[in-house]
Motif scaffolding. Structure first.
Motif, PDB file in Angstrom:
ATOM      1  N   GLU A 146     -45.029  39.147  -6.548  1.00  0.00           N
ATOM      2  CA  GLU A 146     -43.931  39.951  -6.025  1.00  0.00           C
ATOM      3  C   GLU A 146     -42.590  39.330  -6.423  1.00  0.00           C
ATOM      4  O   GLU A 146     -41.642  40.043  -6.786  1.00  0.00           O
ATOM      5  CB  GLU A 146     -44.061  40.058  -4.499  1.00  0.00           C
ATOM      6  CG  GLU A 146     -42.997  40.887  -3.813  1.00  0.00           C
ATOM      7  CD  GLU A 146     -43.128  42.389  -4.024  1.00  0.00           C
ATOM      8  OE1 GLU A 146     -42.427  43.138  -3.324  1.00  0.00           O
ATOM      9  OE2 GLU A 146     -43.912  42.821  -4.893  1.00  0.00           O
ATOM     10  N   ARG A 178     -41.977  40.166  -9.998  1.00  0.00           N
ATOM     11  CA  ARG A 178     -41.568  41.566 -10.143  1.00  0.00           C
ATOM     12  C   ARG A 178     -40.089  41.740  -9.854  1.00  0.00           C
ATOM     13  O   ARG A 178     -39.394  42.523 -10.517  1.00  0.00           O
ATOM     14  CB  ARG A 178     -42.392  42.430  -9.176  1.00  0.00           C
ATOM     15  CG  ARG A 178     -42.046  43.914  -9.228  1.00  0.00           C
ATOM     16  CD  ARG A 178     -42.716  44.704  -8.122  1.00  0.00           C
ATOM     17  NE  ARG A 178     -42.219  44.364  -6.792  1.00  0.00           N
ATOM     18  CZ  ARG A 178     -41.065  44.796  -6.286  1.00  0.00           C
ATOM     19  NH1 ARG A 178     -40.252  45.570  -6.998  1.00  0.00           N
ATOM     20  NH2 ARG A 178     -40.703  44.455  -5.058  1.00  0.00           N
ATOM     21  N   MET A 179     -39.574  41.007  -8.882  1.00  0.00           N
ATOM     22  CA  MET A 179     -38.181  41.184  -8.468  1.00  0.00           C
ATOM     23  C   MET A 179     -37.190  40.440  -9.367  1.00  0.00           C
ATOM     24  O   MET A 179     -35.991  40.715  -9.314  1.00  0.00           O
ATOM     25  CB  MET A 179     -38.004  40.724  -7.019  1.00  0.00           C
ATOM     26  CG  MET A 179     -38.722  41.598  -6.005  1.00  0.00           C
ATOM     27  SD  MET A 179     -38.345  41.101  -4.299  1.00  0.00           S
ATOM     28  CE  MET A 179     -39.190  39.513  -4.195  1.00  0.00           C
ATOM     29  N   ASP A 232     -37.414  46.384  -8.513  1.00  0.00           N
ATOM     30  CA  ASP A 232     -37.837  45.577  -9.660  1.00  0.00           C
ATOM     31  C   ASP A 232     -36.614  44.954 -10.339  1.00  0.00           C
ATOM     32  O   ASP A 232     -35.522  45.534 -10.347  1.00  0.00           O
ATOM     33  CB  ASP A 232     -38.532  46.460 -10.714  1.00  0.00           C
ATOM     34  CG  ASP A 232     -39.862  47.023 -10.242  1.00  0.00           C
ATOM     35  OD1 ASP A 232     -40.344  46.605  -9.173  1.00  0.00           O
ATOM     36  OD2 ASP A 232     -40.417  47.884 -10.941  1.00  0.00           O
TER      37      ASP A 232
END
Length: 273
Positions: free
Chosen positions: A127, A130-131, A103
């Motif tokens: 995704e 999130r990163m 994360d």
């Protein structure tokens, strides 16, 4: 006498697509993202890694560059190329919808012509969010619709009736142009919870060498993305010859000396976490 080994589809992709198409766009995308010394950047759906190699000198040795792709053949070619100056590049095999990466790990995520291939685009955008670190930016390129690309439209028209022999679907040959609607792109980024979404149009003139082998080069390089294309070499060769013959006039109409020259139209989106 030893005969030279045929290039793999991923090697063909690096030799043909990268200098003619993806290299010029990568420089523009990285400039748009604006990575700085010491920052962390992810090249998502990296192919043979042209975005990662372009960004590495800009983040410098104190920065981090990660490049992720689903295809091990692409990563093998990427990893065998001479490393650029700046950050060392970490090559990672993985799925853009479930990368396994930490994360809040990146200041920048860049995805060049990859989002349209993801089976669940919203999940891939979530995704990416999130990163990203707080305030981090996703920068992506997708091609506009195929009706804006007459060379590729003519190729698709010739390909579609012949795909059955290769076990490839119509969607697999038209998917590169399947996310070219600005409203659809904005909707998926918004649904993923990204903010400050900006989408613009860009056009670049592509100059592709070897006009007499244009169709063969395009199709062989695309087999790096859709391996089923070349699973049966004899059937694939027949397919190449037939598509080349049917599109000869269209390719010739875009020929300028030893080049095939045509515009490619893209949507460039940026969004923040």
């Amino acid at each position: 006498m030893t005969m030279p080994q045929a290039l793999t589809p991923a090697q063909k992709y690096e030799q043909f697509f990268v200098p003619a198409i993806f290299g010029p766009w990568a420089r523009m995308l990285v400039d748009r993202a604006g990575p700085r010394i010491g920052e962390a950047l992810l090249d998502l759906a990296c192919g043979t890694g042209i975005v990662a190699r372009t960004a590495a000198p800009l983040v410098g040795p104190s920065g981090r560059v990660t490049a992720l792709d689903l295809r091990p053949g692409m990563l093998a070619v990427a990893g065998a190329l001479p490393p650029p100056e700046g950050a060392a590049i970490e090559w990672v095999e993985g799925d853009a919808t479930d990368t396994g990466l930490p994360d809040a790990n990146f200041d920048h995520i860049i995805c060049q012509a990859g989002f349209q291939f993801f089976p669940d685009r919203v999940r891939a955008a979530r995704e990416a969010r999130r990163m990203l670190k707080d305030g981090g930016q996703l920068t992506l390129l997708v091609w506009q619709s195929i009706d804006r690309h007459p060379v590729y439209a003519a190729m698709a028209e010739a390909e579609i009736p012949r795909l059955g022999a290769l076990g490839v679907s119509q969607e697999e040959v038209t998917v590169p142009f399947s996310l070219g609607n600005r409203a659809d792109l904005r909707a998926l980024l918004d649904e993923a919870g990204l903010r400050d979404i900006e989408i613009g149009e860009e056009t670049r003139e592509m100059r592709v060498p070897e006009p007499d082998r244009f169709v063969h080069n395009v199709e062989q390089a695309y087999a790096a993305v859709i391996p089923e294309f070349a699973a049966d070499p004899a059937a694939f060769q027949r397919f190449l010859d037939e598509v080349e013959e049917e599109t000869r006039d269209v390719v010739a109409s875009h020929r300028q000396g030893e080049w095939v020259v045509f515009p490619m139209h893209a949507l460039i989106a940026t969004a923040q976490r």
